[in-house]
Design a protein around this motif. Structure first.
Motif, PDB file in Angstrom:
ATOM      1  N   ASN A  18      37.898  54.869  80.887  1.00  0.00           N
ATOM      2  CA  ASN A  18      38.978  54.948  81.726  1.00  0.00           C
ATOM      3  C   ASN A  18      39.808  55.928  81.476  1.00  0.00           C
ATOM      4  N   THR A  31      43.198  51.863  72.932  1.00  0.00           N
ATOM      5  CA  THR A  31      42.892  50.894  73.215  1.00  0.00           C
ATOM      6  C   THR A  31      42.400  49.856  72.260  1.00  0.00           C
ATOM      7  N   ASP A  60      42.158  45.172  71.426  1.00  0.00           N
ATOM      8  CA  ASP A  60      41.042  44.207  71.032  1.00  0.00           C
ATOM      9  C   ASP A  60      41.447  43.816  69.733  1.00  0.00           C
ATOM     10  N   GLY A  86      39.530  40.948  71.051  1.00  0.00           N
ATOM     11  CA  GLY A  86      38.430  41.443  71.751  1.00  0.00           C
ATOM     12  C   GLY A  86      37.430  41.659  70.779  1.00  0.00           C
ATOM     13  N   CYS A 124      44.597  52.730  77.793  1.00  0.00           N
ATOM     14  CA  CYS A 124      43.607  51.699  78.071  1.00  0.00           C
ATOM     15  C   CYS A 124      44.205  50.355  77.208  1.00  0.00           C
ATOM     16  N   MET A 154      43.845  46.555  78.628  1.00  0.00           N
ATOM     17  CA  MET A 154      42.620  45.888  78.698  1.00  0.00           C
ATOM     18  C   MET A 154      42.034  45.379  77.180  1.00  0.00           C
ATOM     19  N   ASN A 184      38.350  44.169  75.619  1.00  0.00           N
ATOM     20  CA  ASN A 184      36.847  43.962  75.843  1.00  0.00           C
ATOM     21  C   ASN A 184      35.980  42.793  75.434  1.00  0.00           C
ATOM     22  N   HIS A 234      33.157  45.155  84.346  1.00  0.00           N
ATOM     23  CA  HIS A 234      32.781  46.762  84.273  1.00  0.00           C
ATOM     24  C   HIS A 234      31.447  46.868  84.440  1.00  0.00           C
ATOM     25  N   THR A 251      33.041  42.721  79.956  1.00  0.00           N
ATOM     26  CA  THR A 251      34.109  41.812  80.671  1.00  0.00           C
ATOM     27  C   THR A 251      35.217  42.562  80.335  1.00  0.00           C
ATOM     28  N   LEU A 252      36.233  42.981  80.978  1.00  0.00           N
ATOM     29  CA  LEU A 252      37.681  43.444  80.583  1.00  0.00           C
ATOM     30  C   LEU A 252      38.675  42.522  80.845  1.00  0.00           C
ATOM     31  N   ARG A 254      42.746  41.744  81.368  1.00  0.00           N
ATOM     32  CA  ARG A 254      44.074  42.616  81.500  1.00  0.00           C
ATOM     33  C   ARG A 254      45.127  41.970  80.550  1.00  0.00           C
TER      34      ARG A 254
END
Length: 393
Positions: free
Chosen positions: A186, A236, A240, A245, A270, A273, A275, A294, A299-300, A302
């Motif tokens: 992204n 990002t 997680d 994530g 990012c 999101m 993950n 995705h 699967t992402l 928000r």
């Protein structure tokens, strides 16, 4: 002719390592058979006995013995590499052998040929054995417990693989100063555009995929002192790490450049999101959240406004450790493809919480610039690249 180290627990797996050693010698290379066994006497004669590695230490507990041998063997083999006495290393093992073999390999330089044939190569724990180094792991299929119709061809392939690695000449290239950059799908357009500008200025840009392992690897490379600058536009992994994530990079993410005074340009790319794997793998506690599929395996989710508030504070704390130049850039038009206007993760409230929290937490001497564009707009990439080049000049 090269010299290949064959490192193994020769008390339990001597026959297998001797088989591989003979195949390597048939290819015209020399071998150095290193015993790292911790139980009984070796079943084949080593070139390097375990006493040369760990002395006459005795252990009542096998776990303690494996840990001590791993540490001592790593130091021993790193010295062999530094003295240019070996050109590659291979090992075969189950649990204990893999623990020792990969500990040794993680202590060796990136680019040095290293191959671990292991019963754990296809397990969920494989990434922990490889760490952030280029350890090649080959599944043994059957246990490393003798020579049979399955193990012989596997071990022969392994011998051929390590020979191929040491026989391959490294391409000669001009060594330009190195910049590292973080990227995700992204933020690809942004980082690729910035990369072109930096390369045109005479820098070699190493891009790391922000998948947890990528972030840890980038941090470890910065720690070596080989990196001139950092373009960290895809932070990002902290989403997680904080939310839970699967792609967290650990609590030290963003610290290497800061603590070592390496010039850095940072953006919250990012952080919209988190993950997860397949949809069924998402923890039940997140039911009802905003998800984007995705691909079938990713699967992402928000990040919420509260989570973004916390993430802003975390980033500020890490950036505040900076002992050298650092600049923070905020793309008001979206921090990823999905968070732009019309995207599935577009959420101005969450983004504003992230930006406000980050700005409020930063030291007063750290510059923050905001732009009325999305992170993947060429304008943003150009500003980020020029900001780093200005400091490196």
């Amino acid at each position: 002719m090269k010299t290949i180290a064959i490192l193994g627990t020769l008390d339990t797996k001597g026959e297998e390592h001797a088989f591989v050693a003979e195949l390597i010698r048939q290819r015209g290379h020399e071998t150095l058979l290193i015993d790292v066994g911790t139980l009984g006497d070796p079943t084949v004669a080593p070139d390097v006995p375990r006493a040369d590695i760990i002395g006459d230490q005795q252990f009542a507990d096998r776990g303690a013995a494996v840990a001590a041998m791993a540490e001592a063997a790593a130091e021993f083999c790193a010295k062999l590499v530094a003295e240019k006495k070996i050109d590659g290393i291979i090992s075969l093992g189950g649990g204990g052998g893999t623990a020792i073999g990969t500990a040794v390999m993680r202590a060796l330089p990136v680019g040095f040929p290293k191959l671990m044939v292991s019963t754990l190569a296809a397990s969920e724990s494989a990434p922990s054995y490889m760490g952030v180094k280029d350890v090649t792991m080959m599944p043994s299929i059957v246990d490393v417990a003798g020579l049979n119709c399955i193990s012989r061809p596997i071990f022969a392939n392994a011998a051929g693989a390590i020979c191929g690695m040491v026989e391959t000449a490294r391409p000669v290239a001009e060594d330009n100063p190195v910049i590292v950059a973080s990227m995700f799908g992204n933020t690809t357009d942004c980082v690729n555009h910035a990369k072109g500008i930096l390369e045109s200025a005479g820098y070699e840009v190493l891009v790391f995929h922000a998948t947890g392992t990528g972030g840890r690897t980038m941090e470890s490379l910065i720690e070596t002192g080989l990196v001139a600058g950092v373009l960290d536009l895809t932070t990002t992994e902290w989403a997680d790490e904080h939310v839970g994530g699967i792609l967290g990079a650990g609590p030290a993410r963003l610290e290497a450049a800061a603590r070592n005074g390496v010039p850095a340009v940072i953006a919250p790319g990012c952080l919209d999101m988190v993950n997860f794997g397949e949809p069924d793998s998402v923890p039940a506690q997140f039911a009802g959240r905003n998800f984007y599929h995705h691909n079938p395996q990713v699967t992402l989710m928000r990040t919420s406004a509260d989570e973004c508030l916390a993430l802003g504070k975390i980033l500020a704390e890490k950036i505040n450790l900076s002992e050298g130049f650092v600049k923070v850039l905020l793309p008001q038009g979206g921090i990823s493809v999905t968070s732009q206007s019309g995207g599935p993760f577009h959420d101005r409230i969450a983004d504003e919480a992230l930006f406000a929290s980050l700005k409020a937490g930063l030291r007063g001497d750290i510059r923050v610039e905001e732009f009325n564009c999305a992170i993947n707009d060429p304008q943003f990439a150009e500003v980020a690249a020029r900001a780093l080049l200005d400091q490196l000049a």
